[in-house]
Design a protein around this motif. Structure first.
Motif, short mmCIF file in Angstrom:
data_model
loop_
_atom_site.label_atom_id
_atom_site.label_comp_id
_atom_site.label_asym_id
_atom_site.label_seq_id
_atom_site.Cartn_x
_atom_site.Cartn_y
_atom_site.Cartn_z
N ASN A 185 22.34 17.87 -49.32
CA ASN A 185 22.68 16.72 -48.49
C ASN A 185 23.73 17.09 -47.45
OD1 ASN A 185 20.90 15.09 -49.96
ND2 ASN A 185 22.49 14.40 -51.37
N ASN A 186 24.72 17.91 -47.86
CA ASN A 186 25.71 18.40 -46.90
C ASN A 186 25.04 19.20 -45.79
OD1 ASN A 186 27.53 18.40 -49.67
ND2 ASN A 186 28.72 17.89 -47.85
N LEU A 187 24.03 19.98 -46.16
CA LEU A 187 23.32 20.79 -45.17
C LEU A 187 22.64 19.91 -44.13
CD1 LEU A 187 22.35 23.60 -44.25
CD2 LEU A 187 20.39 23.32 -45.81
N LEU A 188 22.12 18.75 -44.54
CA LEU A 188 21.49 17.83 -43.60
C LEU A 188 22.51 17.34 -42.56
CD1 LEU A 188 19.02 16.19 -42.74
CD2 LEU A 188 19.76 14.41 -44.35
N TYR A 189 23.73 17.01 -43.01
CA TYR A 189 24.78 16.60 -42.08
C TYR A 189 25.04 17.70 -41.06
CZ TYR A 189 26.08 12.49 -44.86
OH TYR A 189 26.09 11.26 -45.49
N PHE A 190 25.15 18.94 -41.54
CA PHE A 190 25.46 20.05 -40.64
C PHE A 190 24.34 20.26 -39.63
CE2 PHE A 190 24.93 24.60 -39.70
CZ PHE A 190 26.10 24.82 -38.98
N ILE A 191 23.10 20.26 -40.08
CA ILE A 191 21.96 20.51 -39.19
C ILE A 191 21.87 19.43 -38.12
CG2 ILE A 191 19.45 20.61 -39.06
CD1 ILE A 191 19.43 21.94 -41.79
N MET A 192 22.00 18.18 -38.49
CA MET A 192 21.88 17.10 -37.52
C MET A 192 23.01 17.14 -36.49
SD MET A 192 19.09 15.73 -38.23
CE MET A 192 19.18 14.35 -37.09
N HIS A 193 24.23 17.42 -36.94
CA HIS A 193 25.33 17.54 -35.98
C HIS A 193 25.13 18.77 -35.09
CE1 HIS A 193 28.29 14.39 -36.80
NE2 HIS A 193 27.92 14.45 -38.06
N PHE B 297 31.40 10.58 -35.05
CA PHE B 297 32.08 11.82 -34.68
C PHE B 297 31.58 12.46 -33.39
CE2 PHE B 297 32.71 11.60 -39.31
CZ PHE B 297 34.10 11.67 -39.35
N SER B 298 30.40 12.10 -32.91
CA SER B 298 29.89 12.73 -31.69
C SER B 298 30.78 12.46 -30.49
CB SER B 298 28.46 12.24 -31.41
OG SER B 298 27.56 12.75 -32.38
N GLY B 299 31.36 11.28 -30.42
CA GLY B 299 32.25 10.95 -29.31
C GLY B 299 33.46 11.86 -29.26
N PHE B 300 33.99 12.21 -30.41
CA PHE B 300 35.13 13.14 -30.47
C PHE B 300 34.74 14.50 -29.93
CE2 PHE B 300 37.56 16.25 -33.14
CZ PHE B 300 38.76 16.13 -32.45
N HIS B 301 33.54 14.96 -30.29
CA HIS B 301 33.06 16.24 -29.78
C HIS B 301 32.85 16.18 -28.28
CE1 HIS B 301 31.23 16.98 -34.04
NE2 HIS B 301 32.54 17.09 -34.02
N VAL B 302 32.37 15.05 -27.78
CA VAL B 302 32.18 14.89 -26.34
C VAL B 302 33.51 15.03 -25.61
CG1 VAL B 302 31.56 13.24 -24.53
CG2 VAL B 302 30.07 13.53 -26.51
N ILE B 303 34.56 14.42 -26.15
CA ILE B 303 35.88 14.50 -25.52
C ILE B 303 36.40 15.94 -25.54
CG2 ILE B 303 38.28 13.74 -25.68
CD1 ILE B 303 36.31 11.64 -24.62
N LEU B 304 36.14 16.67 -26.62
CA LEU B 304 36.54 18.08 -26.66
C LEU B 304 35.80 18.89 -25.60
CD1 LEU B 304 36.70 18.82 -30.51
CD2 LEU B 304 38.60 18.45 -28.95
N PHE B 305 34.50 18.66 -25.48
CA PHE B 305 33.73 19.35 -24.45
C PHE B 305 34.20 18.95 -23.05
CE2 PHE B 305 30.23 19.65 -27.76
CZ PHE B 305 30.39 21.01 -27.95
N LEU B 306 34.55 17.70 -22.89
CA LEU B 306 35.03 17.22 -21.59
C LEU B 306 36.34 17.92 -21.21
CD1 LEU B 306 34.63 15.25 -19.25
CD2 LEU B 306 35.86 13.53 -20.58
N ALA B 307 37.22 18.08 -22.19
CA ALA B 307 38.47 18.80 -21.92
C ALA B 307 38.19 20.25 -21.55
CB ALA B 307 39.37 18.73 -23.16
N GLY B 308 37.21 20.86 -22.23
CA GLY B 308 36.85 22.23 -21.87
C GLY B 308 36.25 22.33 -20.48
N LEU B 309 35.43 21.36 -20.10
CA LEU B 309 34.82 21.37 -18.76
C LEU B 309 35.86 21.25 -17.67
CD1 LEU B 309 31.70 19.08 -19.40
CD2 LEU B 309 31.67 21.52 -18.89
N GLN B 310 36.88 20.45 -17.92
CA GLN B 310 37.91 20.26 -16.91
C GLN B 310 38.80 21.47 -16.73
OE1 GLN B 310 39.86 16.60 -18.08
NE2 GLN B 310 38.22 15.32 -17.23
N SER B 311 38.72 22.42 -17.67
CA SER B 311 39.50 23.66 -17.55
C SER B 311 38.73 24.75 -16.82
CB SER B 311 39.89 24.16 -18.94
OG SER B 311 38.76 24.58 -19.68
#
Length: 292
Positions: free
Chosen positions: A71-79, A168-182
């Motif tokens: 079940n943990n593996l399913l969480y990882f694959i989908m994310h 949690f996807s929104g948090f990842h989006v914000i991290l990617f957004l910070a990376g893009l702005q750099s």
């Protein structure tokens, strides 16, 4: 008192409290965790017996542990599958769009909500009797898609993963957004002059520019997938039966429901070692590439 001795005393004084707290609340509990994993302690009695590696052997031979890990593996694959989507959303939010700050706040909002509140919100949405989701499907003429979202063993894990993605996807989006702005804009301007299209810019500038952020998100996915607890525990208690149980839920139940603290401690040690192992493998696979 000479200057060197004063400097050493000042350094010792500043480090004593944080190092002492680190040893008290991190190192000491970790050592006790290893100790209890070698015992048959039930969490109540003052005495216990050492059983060696019996708890670890039992953990490897218990089918419920492997079901929980699947079940943990399913969480990882989908994310993991959603990472490209999160990057594309971050690219869109990085553009000069009207009300872009509002959309960034909306994307990040689910992450800052309390996990208990999120669990109860989606428990209401998934309610098979008067839940809005089934009502919406019925109103749209999609009665064939109506499900018992949290009581069907074939559906429940996907329902819970959907909640995890929403949170949690929104948090990842914000991290990617910070990376893009750099990433320097000069690179994009130079690529435009050279005739590069949007795909070429994304592949050869954007992705290499946020490679470190991708590594961080991958590590967060591994750690989060292995440690996922609040959503399945609050929404299903690992049910129906044990079909939605995760590794952490199984560990908590072994400790507090069955009073087998020895087995629970061994599972906690295994969880810690798995996170360290995955982190090391990821560093070996991704570390150093792109810096040459």
């Amino acid at each position: 008192m000479n200057y060197n001795l004063q400097k050493k005393l000042v350094i010792f004084g500043f480090l004593f409290i944080p190092v002492g707290l680190l040893m008290l609340f991190l190192l000491y509990p970790t050592l006790k965790l290893f100790q209890f994993s070698l015992t048959d302690w039930n969490g109540i009695s003052e005495s216990f017996s050492y059983v060696g590696l019996k708890n670890y052997v039992m953990a490897f031979r218990t089918e419920g542990v492997w079901d929980a890990l699947s079940n943990n593996l399913l969480y990882f694959i989908m994310h993991l599958v959603f990472i490209p989507i999160e990057i594309m959303v971050a690219v869109l939010l990085n553009q000069k769009l009207r009300a872009s700050h509002f959309f960034r706040s909306i994307v990040f909002m689910p992450y800052i909500l309390n996990g208990v509140a999120v669990a109860y919100i989606f428990s209401y949405l998934y309610n098979p009797i008067n839940g809005p989701l089934n009502a919406l499907l019925g109103a749209a003429g999609l009665e064939g898609l109506i499900q018992s979202w949290l009581s069907d063993p074939n559906v429940v894990n996907y329902s819970l993963v959907a909640v995890s993605l929403w949170r949690f996807s929104g948090f990842h989006v914000i991290l990617f957004l910070a990376g893009l702005q750099s990433v320097p804009q000069d690179l994009y301007e130079a690529a435009t002059i050279d005739g590069a299209n949007g795909w070429h810019k994304f592949r050869f500038i954007t992705v290499p520019g946020i490679r470190r952020v991708i590594e961080i998100v991958l590590f967060l996915n591994v750690r989060g997938a292995l440690q996922v607890f609040d959503i399945p525990f609050l929404m299903t208690q690992g049910g129906p039966g044990t079909s939605s149980s995760t590794f952490t839920v199984y560990t908590i139940q072994a400790a507090f429901k069955y009073n087998n603290y020895g087995l629970a401690s061994s599972l906690a040690v295994m969880l810690m070692l798995m996170i360290i192992a995955f982190s090391m493998v990821q560093s070996k696979l991704l570390g150093g590439k792109g810096d040459e």
